[in-house]
Design a protein around this motif. Structure first.
Motif, PDB file in Angstrom:
ATOM      1  N   TRP A  42       0.838  -1.202   0.000  1.00  0.00           N
ATOM      2  CA  TRP A  42       0.000   0.000   0.000  1.00  0.00           C
ATOM      3  C   TRP A  42       0.874   1.253   0.000  1.00  0.00           C
ATOM      4  O   TRP A  42       0.625   2.180  -0.757  1.00  0.00           O
ATOM      5  N   GLY A  43       1.897   1.274   0.846  1.00  0.00           N
ATOM      6  CA  GLY A  43       2.792   2.428   0.898  1.00  0.00           C
ATOM      7  C   GLY A  43       3.470   2.673  -0.434  1.00  0.00           C
ATOM      8  O   GLY A  43       3.561   3.818  -0.898  1.00  0.00           O
ATOM      9  N   SER A  44       3.913   1.613  -1.074  1.00  0.00           N
ATOM     10  CA  SER A  44       4.551   1.726  -2.384  1.00  0.00           C
ATOM     11  C   SER A  44       3.549   2.211  -3.425  1.00  0.00           C
ATOM     12  O   SER A  44       3.857   3.079  -4.250  1.00  0.00           O
ATOM     13  N   PHE A  45       2.353   1.671  -3.393  1.00  0.00           N
ATOM     14  CA  PHE A  45       1.306   2.068  -4.336  1.00  0.00           C
ATOM     15  C   PHE A  45       0.960   3.544  -4.191  1.00  0.00           C
ATOM     16  O   PHE A  45       0.871   4.284  -5.176  1.00  0.00           O
ATOM     17  N   ALA A  52       3.366  10.235  -7.083  1.00  0.00           N
ATOM     18  CA  ALA A  52       4.360  10.689  -8.058  1.00  0.00           C
ATOM     19  C   ALA A  52       3.679  11.077  -9.366  1.00  0.00           C
ATOM     20  O   ALA A  52       4.022  12.097  -9.982  1.00  0.00           O
ATOM     21  N   VAL A  53       2.696  10.304  -9.777  1.00  0.00           N
ATOM     22  CA  VAL A  53       1.964  10.618 -11.003  1.00  0.00           C
ATOM     23  C   VAL A  53       1.152  11.892 -10.829  1.00  0.00           C
ATOM     24  O   VAL A  53       1.069  12.728 -11.726  1.00  0.00           O
ATOM     25  N   GLN A  94       2.528  14.792  -6.311  1.00  0.00           N
ATOM     26  CA  GLN A  94       2.676  14.984  -4.869  1.00  0.00           C
ATOM     27  C   GLN A  94       4.091  14.593  -4.471  1.00  0.00           C
ATOM     28  O   GLN A  94       4.628  13.614  -4.956  1.00  0.00           O
ATOM     29  N   PRO A  95       4.713  15.339  -3.600  1.00  0.00           N
ATOM     30  CA  PRO A  95       6.069  14.964  -3.168  1.00  0.00           C
ATOM     31  C   PRO A  95       6.053  13.689  -2.344  1.00  0.00           C
ATOM     32  O   PRO A  95       5.075  13.379  -1.663  1.00  0.00           O
ATOM     33  N   ARG A  96       7.133  12.934  -2.436  1.00  0.00           N
ATOM     34  CA  ARG A  96       7.309  11.727  -1.615  1.00  0.00           C
ATOM     35  C   ARG A  96       7.635  12.153  -0.187  1.00  0.00           C
ATOM     36  O   ARG A  96       8.307  13.159   0.016  1.00  0.00           O
ATOM     37  N   PRO A  97       7.188  11.387   0.777  1.00  0.00           N
ATOM     38  CA  PRO A  97       7.582  11.691   2.161  1.00  0.00           C
ATOM     39  C   PRO A  97       9.099  11.591   2.286  1.00  0.00           C
ATOM     40  O   PRO A  97       9.738  10.796   1.608  1.00  0.00           O
ATOM     41  N   GLU A  98       9.655  12.410   3.162  1.00  0.00           N
ATOM     42  CA  GLU A  98      11.101  12.412   3.361  1.00  0.00           C
ATOM     43  C   GLU A  98      11.582  11.019   3.767  1.00  0.00           C
ATOM     44  O   GLU A  98      11.005  10.352   4.599  1.00  0.00           O
ATOM     45  N   GLY A  99      12.648  10.580   3.113  1.00  0.00           N
ATOM     46  CA  GLY A  99      13.219   9.270   3.410  1.00  0.00           C
ATOM     47  C   GLY A  99      12.574   8.159   2.615  1.00  0.00           C
ATOM     48  O   GLY A  99      13.011   7.013   2.686  1.00  0.00           O
ATOM     49  N   ASP A 100      11.514   8.441   1.846  1.00  0.00           N
ATOM     50  CA  ASP A 100      10.845   7.425   1.045  1.00  0.00           C
ATOM     51  C   ASP A 100      11.563   7.275  -0.287  1.00  0.00           C
ATOM     52  O   ASP A 100      11.904   8.251  -0.923  1.00  0.00           O
ATOM     53  N   THR A 101      11.818   6.044  -0.668  1.00  0.00           N
ATOM     54  CA  THR A 101      12.475   5.786  -1.947  1.00  0.00           C
ATOM     55  C   THR A 101      11.531   4.990  -2.842  1.00  0.00           C
ATOM     56  O   THR A 101      10.687   4.253  -2.355  1.00  0.00           O
TER      57      THR A 101
END
Length: 110
Positions: free
Chosen positions: A89-92, A98-99, A102-109
Motif C-alpha cells: 500500500w505504501g509503495s502504491f 508521483a503521477v 505529490q512529493p514523496r515523504p522524506e526518506g521514502d524511496t
C-alpha cells in the motif's frame, strides 16, 4: 472509482482492525463505518475467505443478552499478510502521488 478502491483495500482494513484486538463482525463494521461506507453483508463473505486462508481464526464468547458471538482473531499468517499489504500500500500510494505530482515523504524511496 472510490467503490473499487474500497473493495481492493477492505481485506487490509479488516486485518488492521483485528491487529488491534479480537472482534466480532458488527464491531468490525462499526469500526470501519467511522471512516468508510461499509455494511455487514460485505464483511461476512470476506471473513469466510480470511478464515479459509488461515489469516483469521474464530472462537465463541457467550453473551448475556443473546446468542454467543463469533469473535475473529488475527493469526500469525494474517499478521504477515497484513505487513506485506501495508508495504504494498505504501509503495502504491507513493507511485500514485508521483503521477499526481505529490512529493514523496522524506526518506521514502521508489
Amino acid at each position: 472509482m472510490k467503490t473499487q478502491l474500497r473493495k481492493g483495500t477492505l481485506e487490509m482494513c479488516v486485518l488492521a482492525v483485528l491487529a488491534r484486538h479480537d472482534s466480532y463482525v458488527y464491531e468490525i463494521v462499526s469500526t470501519l463505518a467511522q471512516s468508510m461506507d461499509i455494511s455487514e453483508g460485505t464483511i461476512y463473505p470476506l471473513m469466510r475467505r480470511l478464515q479459509g486462508d488461515d489469516w483469521v481464526s474464530t472462537y465463541l464468547v457467550e453473551s448475556a443478552s443473546g446468542p454467543a458471538r463469533k469473535y475473529y482473531r488475527l493469526t500469525p499468517a494474517g499478521g504477515e499478510a497484513l505487513a506485506a499489504m501495508r508495504r504494498e500500500w505504501g509503495s502504491f500510494v507513493a507511485e500514485i502521488n508521483a503521477v499526481l505530482g505529490q512529493p514523496r515523504p522524506e526518506g521514502d524511496t521508489p
